[in-house]
Design an enzyme around this catalytic site. Structure first.
Site, PDB file in Angstrom:
ATOM      1  N   SER A  87       0.839  -1.207   0.000  1.00 43.38           N
ATOM      2  CA  SER A  87       0.000   0.000   0.000  1.00 43.38           C
ATOM      3  C   SER A  87       0.868   1.249   0.000  1.00 43.38           C
ATOM      4  O   SER A  87       1.921   1.296   0.646  1.00 43.38           O
ATOM      5  CB  SER A  87      -0.920   0.015   1.222  1.00 43.38           C
ATOM      6  OG  SER A  87      -1.782  -1.107   1.222  1.00 43.38           O
ATOM      7  N   ARG A 168      37.024  20.649  -8.747  1.00 48.01           N
ATOM      8  CA  ARG A 168      36.160  20.249  -7.630  1.00 48.01           C
ATOM      9  C   ARG A 168      35.895  21.445  -6.711  1.00 48.01           C
ATOM     10  O   ARG A 168      36.801  22.214  -6.396  1.00 48.01           O
ATOM     11  CB  ARG A 168      36.803  19.127  -6.821  1.00 48.01           C
ATOM     12  CG  ARG A 168      36.849  17.787  -7.539  1.00 48.01           C
ATOM     13  CD  ARG A 168      37.582  16.756  -6.696  1.00 48.01           C
ATOM     14  NE  ARG A 168      36.880  16.480  -5.451  1.00 48.01           N
ATOM     15  CZ  ARG A 168      35.981  15.508  -5.302  1.00 48.01           C
ATOM     16  NH1 ARG A 168      35.676  14.722  -6.337  1.00 48.01           N
ATOM     17  NH2 ARG A 168      35.394  15.312  -4.152  1.00 48.01           N
TER      18      ARG A 168
END
Length: 419
Positions: A87, A168
């Protein structure tokens, strides 16, 4: 926009889905986390937010219903059809709306987010009710570099998804990315009925990283306990340093059993760990006093605890009030450990309250902390440890405030000697 949803009086309901059949941790939703049933943390936040017209728990389990009502929530008994492992949350929410036509907006709050604060819910309610958003959901900011997945057997290389490896970012130079954390989803009825929790005029609400806790697996539990003790919401009143612990003797310090010898002498048993807990409290400057409805003065004398005690107490609350006034304490500086109906008013009045695991139901309902240990089996020591953890939270908050004040003074050119 549907009728009722744009008006200030549109019914906003908090809804916590709490199925009984959790596969990961049995009855996870009511397992004690830092002495409080897991679902209790979010119910407390939702109630104290003061923005919901009703607070509901949707469940299929009797014990979860019982705990939900203890925290003042209304209960919707969900059907077996929406209580299966397969569900979805949306199915359960739609069923709830089918039975509660008065509700215009649903704030679906996840039971497994114990660090949720009322302030978050208040701001989200404003986004829906005052700024006209149709749906709002919670997110958290993360600074994590993502790479493409390479499955076993594939002849290819991984690729960066949100970074240039040649350049980076430093963490402080990169704002990060927003991820759903699942703490809550607010949506208007017409969206949910169409099969959406997110849609229409949408907004996200960014939660603080330290408040973004989601308990999925059992290994998370000890980590979550430490997080909730540091960043959880403990109620409207700020915590204060405890200076007095009052402990009920029968059923807390002892297991409540009384053994009678042939010559009509009474005997009780106690756990040495609790004696150690009392000594630790005293060393931290916390007075420990004992109370009992029966005359157990001979037993106390034999135990040699060195604590002030009141026996044959017909009105425990009156005794507690007298001690509190004599010591010049506020109620927030008083802790109480009890286990019976006669302790309920004391538990409600004290700033910090606890009960052993085997305390009666009404005492458990009134307490802020439920020990894992039974009375006479280490409950006093456990409650002492709980007090110490909360005192660390108080001291940490005090230090943070002092640092803020010092930083403000520096900003305004005020030296400490000029304070």
């Amino acid at each position: 926009m549907e009728a009722g949803e744009g008006r200030p009086h549109a019914h906003l309901a908090a809804l916590v889905l709490a199925r009984g059949g959790s596969k990961g941790i049995p009855l996870k939703n009511i397992k004690l986390l830092a002495g409080v049933p897991l679902i209790g943390w979010v119910l407390r936040a939702a109630t104290d937010a003061g923005v919901f017209h009703s607070v509901w728990v949707s469940t299929d389990h009797d014990e979860i219903e019982k705990v939900a009502k203890q925290f003042g929530a209304l209960v919707h008994r969900r059907s077996p059809e929406v209580s299966q492992d397969s569900s979805t949350s949306l199915e359960a929410i739609r069923e709830f709306l089918n039975h509660h036509h008065e509700v215009d907006i649903v704030g679906n709050i996840q039971a497994t987010s114990p660090c949720l604060h009322p302030s978050d819910l208040i701001k989200v309610a404003d986004l829906i009710q005052k700024e006209g958003f149709d749906s709002v959901f919670s997110v958290v900011r993360r600074h994590q570099f993502r790479w493409s997945e390479v499955k076993k057997g594939e002849n290819k290389m991984t690729e960066p998804q949100n970074l240039n490896p040649a350049k980076r970012y430093r963490r402080q130079d990169w704002p990060g990315e927003l991820y759903e954390n699942g703490s809550f989803y607010f949506a208007r009825r017409h969206l949910i009925e169409k099969g959406y929790l997110q849609g229409g005029k949408m907004a996200y609400y960014e939660m603080r990283a330290e408040h973004s806790v989601d308990i999925d697996i059992d290994i998370d539990w000890p980590i979550a306990e430490q997080r909730v003790l540091s960043f959880g919401y403990f109620g409207k009143e700020p915590l204060k340093e405890v200076k007095l612990l009052v402990c009920s003797i029968d059923g807390c310090l002892t297991n409540g059993r009384i053994y009678v010898t042939e010559d009509q002498k009474e005997m009780v048993s106690y756990d040495y760990r609790d004696i150690v807990g009392i000594d630790l409290l005293k060393k931290r400057g916390i007075q420990v006093r004992l109370i009992s409805e029966r005359d157990c003065s001979k037993t106390l004398s034999a135990m040699q605890l060195g604590c002030v005690a009141k026996v044959s107490a017909t009105n425990k609350l009156q005794v507690l009030e007298d001690w509190q006034k004599d010591m010049g304490l506020s109620w927030k500086e008083v802790a109480y450990l009890g286990n019976e109906e006669s302790d309920v008013e004391c538990l409600k009045q004290a700033g910090m309250s606890g009960v052993p695991a085997d305390a009666c139901a009404v005492a458990q309902k009134a307490a802020g902390y439920i020990c894992k240990s039974n009375g006479g089996c280490g409950a006093v020591r456990e409650f002492a440890e709980h007090i110490f953890l909360l005192l660390e939270k108080v001291n940490s908050a005090r230090k943070q405030m002092e640092e803020k004040i010092l930083n403000l003074m520096k900003d305004f050119g005020v030296t400490e000697g000029q304070r």
